[in-house]
Design a protein around this motif. Sequence first.
Motif, PDB file in Angstrom:
ATOM      1  N   THR A   7     -13.568   4.289   3.282  1.00  0.00           N
ATOM      2  CA  THR A   7     -13.093   4.917   2.052  1.00  0.00           C
ATOM      3  C   THR A   7     -11.671   5.426   2.283  1.00  0.00           C
ATOM      4  N   GLY A  35      -1.069  -1.435  -0.621  1.00  0.00           N
ATOM      5  CA  GLY A  35      -2.416  -0.933  -0.834  1.00  0.00           C
ATOM      6  C   GLY A  35      -3.299  -0.920   0.400  1.00  0.00           C
ATOM      7  N   HIS A 125      -6.757  -4.795   4.852  1.00  0.00           N
ATOM      8  CA  HIS A 125      -7.860  -4.766   3.885  1.00  0.00           C
ATOM      9  C   HIS A 125      -9.068  -5.480   4.478  1.00  0.00           C
ATOM     10  N   CYS A 126     -10.245  -4.878   4.308  1.00  0.00           N
ATOM     11  CA  CYS A 126     -11.517  -5.515   4.703  1.00  0.00           C
ATOM     12  C   CYS A 126     -12.540  -5.287   3.594  1.00  0.00           C
ATOM     13  N   GLY A 127     -12.096  -5.374   2.378  1.00  0.00           N
ATOM     14  CA  GLY A 127     -12.943  -5.078   1.228  1.00  0.00           C
ATOM     15  C   GLY A 127     -12.187  -4.145   0.313  1.00  0.00           C
ATOM     16  N   GLU A 128     -12.860  -3.668  -0.719  1.00  0.00           N
ATOM     17  CA  GLU A 128     -12.185  -2.841  -1.716  1.00  0.00           C
ATOM     18  C   GLU A 128     -11.576  -1.570  -1.112  1.00  0.00           C
ATOM     19  N   GLU A 129     -12.351  -0.820  -0.349  1.00  0.00           N
ATOM     20  CA  GLU A 129     -11.822   0.408   0.265  1.00  0.00           C
ATOM     21  C   GLU A 129     -11.841   0.374   1.786  1.00  0.00           C
ATOM     22  N   ARG A 131     -11.027  -0.543   5.578  1.00  0.00           N
ATOM     23  CA  ARG A 131      -9.800  -0.912   6.281  1.00  0.00           C
ATOM     24  C   ARG A 131     -10.081  -1.087   7.760  1.00  0.00           C
TER      25      ARG A 131
END
Length: 143
Positions: A7, A35, A125-129, A131
């Motif tokens: 998150t 991002g 990035h390793c998905g939406e949130e 890392r």
Amino acid sequence: MDLMTVTAAATRELGSELYEKFGGSGVIALVGSLGAGKTQLTIGLCEAAGVAEHVSSPTFGIVHEYPGKNGKVCHFDFYRLKNELELWDIGWQEYLDGGALLVVEWADRFPSVFPDNTHWVKLEHCGEEARRIRLKAGRGVLP
């Protein structure tokens, strides 16, 4: 060393932990796409330094200086710089010599300006949130 956060809050918490580990001075070079969490990590670093004001990416101002209870944090964003000369013109050497914690987003644009004892942090990035965060001390950008 590779770490994972799931998150934005966890990325900020990791920033706080890194501040405690690295201390209140030196250079932390952040690498990652838009991002990826560079600013979130910086917010955590600033929170640990006792910075009371709102922390945001200095994209248009190049550097934000944040006085904290535990020391000063200088937050740079190299994204808009065209060349190293612009960096020297804004006083990069004075910042390096100033004793504050320097946190630099988009550090991979000019890797040769960093001292040998720089702490490199790559965020991916390793998905939406989520890392993946890779840490390396010393000269040179993380692969």
